[in-house]
Design a protein around this motif. Structure first.
Motif, PDB file in Angstrom:
ATOM      1  N   LEU A  35       0.840  -1.197   0.000  1.00 19.22           N
ATOM      2  CA  LEU A  35       0.000   0.000   0.000  1.00 19.22           C
ATOM      3  C   LEU A  35       0.874   1.244   0.000  1.00 19.22           C
ATOM      4  O   LEU A  35       1.867   1.319   0.725  1.00 19.22           O
ATOM      5  N   ALA A  36       0.469   2.228  -0.819  1.00 19.22           N
ATOM      6  CA  ALA A  36       1.257   3.464  -0.932  1.00 19.22           C
ATOM      7  C   ALA A  36       0.351   4.608  -1.337  1.00 19.22           C
ATOM      8  O   ALA A  36      -0.680   4.412  -1.997  1.00 19.22           O
ATOM      9  N   LEU A  37       0.712   5.816  -0.915  1.00 21.36           N
ATOM     10  CA  LEU A  37       0.009   7.034  -1.326  1.00 21.36           C
ATOM     11  C   LEU A  37       0.599   7.470  -2.657  1.00 21.36           C
ATOM     12  O   LEU A  37       1.710   8.005  -2.710  1.00 21.36           O
ATOM     13  N   VAL A  38      -0.134   7.229  -3.754  1.00 18.87           N
ATOM     14  CA  VAL A  38       0.444   7.372  -5.093  1.00 18.87           C
ATOM     15  C   VAL A  38       0.272   8.769  -5.682  1.00 18.87           C
ATOM     16  O   VAL A  38       0.835   9.065  -6.740  1.00 18.87           O
ATOM     17  N   ARG A  39      -0.535   9.632  -5.018  1.00 21.77           N
ATOM     18  CA  ARG A  39      -0.659  11.017  -5.484  1.00 21.77           C
ATOM     19  C   ARG A  39      -0.615  11.939  -4.281  1.00 21.77           C
ATOM     20  O   ARG A  39      -1.220  11.658  -3.243  1.00 21.77           O
ATOM     21  N   ASP A  40       0.085  13.049  -4.426  1.00 19.44           N
ATOM     22  CA  ASP A  40       0.209  14.019  -3.341  1.00 19.44           C
ATOM     23  C   ASP A  40      -0.974  14.986  -3.338  1.00 19.44           C
ATOM     24  O   ASP A  40      -1.575  15.272  -4.380  1.00 19.44           O
ATOM     25  N   ALA A  41      -1.267  15.508  -2.161  1.00 13.77           N
ATOM     26  CA  ALA A  41      -2.306  16.531  -2.037  1.00 13.77           C
ATOM     27  C   ALA A  41      -1.772  17.880  -2.499  1.00 13.77           C
ATOM     28  O   ALA A  41      -0.563  18.070  -2.666  1.00 13.77           O
ATOM     29  N   GLN A  42      -2.703  18.823  -2.705  1.00 13.17           N
ATOM     30  CA  GLN A  42      -2.300  20.194  -3.045  1.00 13.17           C
ATOM     31  C   GLN A  42      -1.610  20.818  -1.847  1.00 13.17           C
ATOM     32  O   GLN A  42      -2.158  20.860  -0.748  1.00 13.17           O
ATOM     33  N   ALA A  43      -0.424  21.305  -2.039  1.00 12.09           N
ATOM     34  CA  ALA A  43       0.391  21.792  -0.930  1.00 12.09           C
ATOM     35  C   ALA A  43      -0.090  23.149  -0.415  1.00 12.09           C
ATOM     36  O   ALA A  43      -0.470  24.034  -1.192  1.00 12.09           O
ATOM     37  N   ASN A  44      -0.119  23.290   0.926  1.00  6.99           N
ATOM     38  CA  ASN A  44      -0.341  24.571   1.613  1.00  6.99           C
ATOM     39  C   ASN A  44      -1.665  25.244   1.245  1.00  6.99           C
ATOM     40  O   ASN A  44      -1.753  26.468   1.222  1.00  6.99           O
ATOM     41  N   LYS A  45      -2.682  24.456   0.985  1.00  5.79           N
ATOM     42  CA  LYS A  45      -3.983  25.036   0.643  1.00  5.79           C
ATOM     43  C   LYS A  45      -4.702  25.565   1.878  1.00  5.79           C
ATOM     44  O   LYS A  45      -5.476  26.516   1.798  1.00  5.79           O
ATOM     45  N   TYR A  46      -4.456  24.956   3.041  1.00  5.77           N
ATOM     46  CA  TYR A  46      -5.196  25.319   4.246  1.00  5.77           C
ATOM     47  C   TYR A  46      -4.252  25.739   5.374  1.00  5.77           C
ATOM     48  O   TYR A  46      -4.375  25.267   6.512  1.00  5.77           O
ATOM     49  N   VAL A  47      -3.352  26.610   5.077  1.00  8.02           N
ATOM     50  CA  VAL A  47      -2.440  27.107   6.112  1.00  8.02           C
ATOM     51  C   VAL A  47      -3.127  28.204   6.919  1.00  8.02           C
ATOM     52  O   VAL A  47      -4.127  28.779   6.493  1.00  8.02           O
ATOM     53  N   ASN A  48      -2.588  28.474   8.098  1.00 10.35           N
ATOM     54  CA  ASN A  48      -3.063  29.553   8.966  1.00 10.35           C
ATOM     55  C   ASN A  48      -4.501  29.367   9.431  1.00 10.35           C
ATOM     56  O   ASN A  48      -5.249  30.335   9.579  1.00 10.35           O
ATOM     57  N   MET A  49      -4.902  28.113   9.658  1.00 10.37           N
ATOM     58  CA  MET A  49      -6.195  27.868  10.283  1.00 10.37           C
ATOM     59  C   MET A  49      -6.131  28.293  11.756  1.00 10.37           C
ATOM     60  O   MET A  49      -5.079  28.239  12.384  1.00 10.37           O
TER      61      MET A  49
END
Length: 321
Positions: A35-49
């Motif tokens: 098992l592996a995470l084959v795609r990365d998420a969009q970086a820094n979309k939800y910073v400064n919460m």
């Protein structure tokens, strides 16, 4: 001649059997899907919460086999194991996915929200003529730091398909289940989750969010300017909460100071929301020895809109007997 022919036929049968064995996994010889995470998420979309979040993963699968349907074998399903185990993988990879997006995980136990993922399905299956198909289904809930459900149970699903031979477990099947898993992560409404972690600029933008004394609402960060005066000065100032909604309790008078009384404070009335503010009032009382007491009521909704509690009490002397 007949013996030669039989030898040829026997050899052909033997070669065919060997070929079939090469195409299908041996039942008593387990293979591993990584098992592996084959795609990365969009970086820094939800910073400064404004608030952090914690993740809890539960494995609620009724059937924990990674392959549940496999019609290439008449005698059963191949022995397949996963590395790492599904629960550990989902927990670790989802955390990494969320950190990449900028979520602040495990920030403050007193104010963190809780995101709960329950794994319902996690398997890859083979059907002749179709190939490999992967399915990942999870149930998601979000709670605030008071354990109140703010995002009700929703189902997120990821699917992936790819044609390939029945023996391609470590290649095609492996790729399909990993693709289905990342599709499930992408099916989560991350914008909605981020909404709860961000304090709105205006109380109207979070109309149903209750004040609970933790400072996590726009109402508690709304500054109100108090300017209470009297003629003559030196009168005592008190205030109390009058409520017509069960969400907000009525309060007894609380002493402020003597006039002229001027300060800037925030609203900290537990149970108050923008939507129920029309049923809540503040009553200010001014009293001085030798003078009649006077009161003035203010609607909380008008205080929110105007940001001010201001009044001049013109005190009247008590009549002498």
């Amino acid at each position: 001649m007949r013996q030669i022919a039989l030898t040829i036929i026997f050899s052909a049968i033997l070669m065919s059997s060997c070929s079939a064995l090469k195409q299908q996994p041996v039942e008593n010889q387990p293979v591993t899907i990584n098992l592996a995470l084959v795609r990365d998420a969009q970086a820094n979309k939800y910073v400064n919460m404004d608030y952090g979040i914690r993740l809890n993963v539960q494995d609620d699968r009724a059937n924990t086999k990674i392959i549940q349907i496999y019609d290439a074998m008449l005698t059963g399903i191949p022995q397949v194991q996963v590395n790492p185990n599904v629960s550990s993988f989902v927990s670790e990879s989802t955390r990494r996915y969320m950190r990449t997006m900028g979520f602040n995980l495990d920030s403050d136990v007193a104010t963190d929200y809780m995101m709960q993922l329950k794994i319902g399905e996690f398997h890859v299956d083979y059907l002749s003529g179709i190939g490999w198909s992967g399915t990942v289904m999870m149930h998601l809930e979000v709670y605030d730091h008071n354990h109140t459900l703010v995002y009700p149970n929703v189902e997120v699903v990821g699917r992936a398909t790819m044609y390939g031979s029945s023996s391609a477990i470590t290649s095609v099947a492996n790729q399909v289940i990993n693709s289905a898993y990342v599709a499930a992560l992408e099916d989560i409404d991350w914008d909605r989750i981020a909404y709860f972690l961000h304090r709105a600029d205006s109380p109207k933008q979070e109309a149903n969010k209750q004040v609970n004394g933790e400072g996590n609402t726009a109402l508690e960060h709304l500054t109100v300017h108090w300017n209470i005066n009297s003629r003559p000065q030196g009168a005592d100032v008190y205030w109390r909460v009058i409520s017509k909604t069960p969400d907000v309790k009525q309060q007894n008078y609380k002493y402020c100071e003597t006039t002229p009384y001027e300060t800037t404070e925030t609203l900290n009335i537990k149970g108050l929301t923008y939507n129920n503010a029309g049923n809540v009032q503040i009553e200010v009382k001014c009293e001085k020895a030798g003078y009649y007491s006077q009161t003035k009521k203010y609607d909380i909704l008008s205080i929110i809109d105007e940001g001010e509690v201001s009044y001049m009490f013109r005190l009247v002397k008590e009549e002498e007997e």
